[in-house]
Design a protein around this motif. Structure first.
Motif, mmCIF file in Angstrom:
data_model
loop_
_atom_site.group_PDB
_atom_site.id
_atom_site.type_symbol
_atom_site.label_atom_id
_atom_site.label_comp_id
_atom_site.label_asym_id
_atom_site.label_seq_id
_atom_site.Cartn_x
_atom_site.Cartn_y
_atom_site.Cartn_z
ATOM 1 N N THR A 68 0.969 -1.411 -0.071
ATOM 2 C CA THR A 68 0.392 -0.257 0.009
ATOM 3 C C THR A 68 0.582 1.262 0.279
ATOM 4 O OG1 THR A 68 -1.391 -1.255 0.988
ATOM 5 C CG2 THR A 68 -2.067 1.739 1.065
ATOM 6 N N ILE A 69 -0.084 1.461 -0.880
ATOM 7 C CA ILE A 69 1.456 3.344 -1.212
ATOM 8 C C ILE A 69 0.109 4.912 -0.730
ATOM 9 C CG2 ILE A 69 0.715 4.187 -3.805
ATOM 10 C CD1 ILE A 69 2.672 5.301 -3.630
ATOM 11 N N SER A 70 1.071 5.722 0.557
ATOM 12 C CA SER A 70 0.239 6.176 1.279
ATOM 13 C C SER A 70 1.515 7.613 1.139
ATOM 14 C CB SER A 70 -0.553 6.047 2.284
ATOM 15 O OG SER A 70 1.115 6.201 3.081
ATOM 16 N N ARG A 71 0.999 8.899 1.094
ATOM 17 C CA ARG A 71 1.474 9.832 1.324
ATOM 18 C C ARG A 71 0.920 11.147 2.259
ATOM 19 N NH1 ARG A 71 1.258 12.147 -4.582
ATOM 20 N NH2 ARG A 71 2.563 14.720 -3.450
ATOM 21 N N ASP A 72 1.399 11.752 3.233
ATOM 22 C CA ASP A 72 1.316 13.120 3.429
ATOM 23 C C ASP A 72 2.024 14.275 2.680
ATOM 24 O OD1 ASP A 72 0.540 14.299 5.915
ATOM 25 O OD2 ASP A 72 1.066 13.265 7.454
ATOM 26 N N ASN A 73 1.191 15.190 2.081
ATOM 27 C CA ASN A 73 1.242 16.035 1.523
ATOM 28 C C ASN A 73 2.462 17.482 2.991
ATOM 29 O OD1 ASN A 73 1.387 15.155 -0.703
ATOM 30 N ND2 ASN A 73 -0.566 15.940 -1.303
ATOM 31 N N THR A 74 1.543 17.528 3.576
ATOM 32 C CA THR A 74 1.430 18.012 5.028
ATOM 33 C C THR A 74 3.395 17.261 5.860
ATOM 34 O OG1 THR A 74 0.682 16.813 6.970
ATOM 35 C CG2 THR A 74 -0.803 18.833 5.930
ATOM 36 N N LYS A 75 3.402 16.731 5.484
ATOM 37 C CA LYS A 75 4.843 15.991 6.333
ATOM 38 C C LYS A 75 6.099 15.697 4.708
ATOM 39 C CE LYS A 75 3.112 13.575 9.447
ATOM 40 N NZ LYS A 75 2.475 12.690 10.753
ATOM 41 N N ASN A 76 5.621 16.136 3.922
ATOM 42 C CA ASN A 76 5.959 15.456 2.141
ATOM 43 C C ASN A 76 6.987 14.373 1.940
ATOM 44 O OD1 ASN A 76 5.810 18.296 1.870
ATOM 45 N ND2 ASN A 76 8.159 19.166 1.677
#
Length: 119
Positions: A68-76
């Motif tokens: 599973t890939i995920s991202r958090d734009n607030t944490k870059n």
């Protein structure tokens, strides 16, 4: 200066799990499609998973249902959760950022983190 720094690799037994992280700096993270690729010895680099700016995901057939890939734009940061690991998942895993700005295509790579699946 753009940097993609991967972490979280290591040695794991078949069936185990690992979570890879990629911390980005020097880019406007939320305009980039982020991806994970891997390269095993003697093999070509292959796509593992990508996640777009709209959180749309795409997976290689070989990892679908396990990774599973995920991202958090607030944490870059982008992550790759890898479950039910197999021997064939052994490779160097590389983080990738693709975007465009001012009509220019931008493509960045991290140095990679080693994942070894072995009993």
């Amino acid at each position: 200066q753009v940097q993609l720094v991967e972490s979280g690799g290591g040695l794991v037994q078949p069936g185990g799990s690992l979570r890879l992280s990629c911390a980005a700096s020097g880019i406007i993270f939320n305009i980039y499609t982020m991806g994970w690729y891997r390269q095993a010895p003697g093999k070509q680099r292959e796509l593992v998973a990508t996640i777009t700016t709209a959180d749309s995901t795409n997976y290689a057939t070989s990892v679908k249902g396990r990774f599973t890939i995920s991202r958090d734009n607030t944490k870059n940061t982008v992550w790759l959760q890898m479950n039910s690991l197999k021997l064939d998942d052994t490779a160097v895993y590389l983080c990738n950022a693709v975007g465009s700005r001012g009509g220019l295509r931008l493509n960045y790579w991290g140095q990679g983190t080693q994942v070894t699946v072995s009993s």
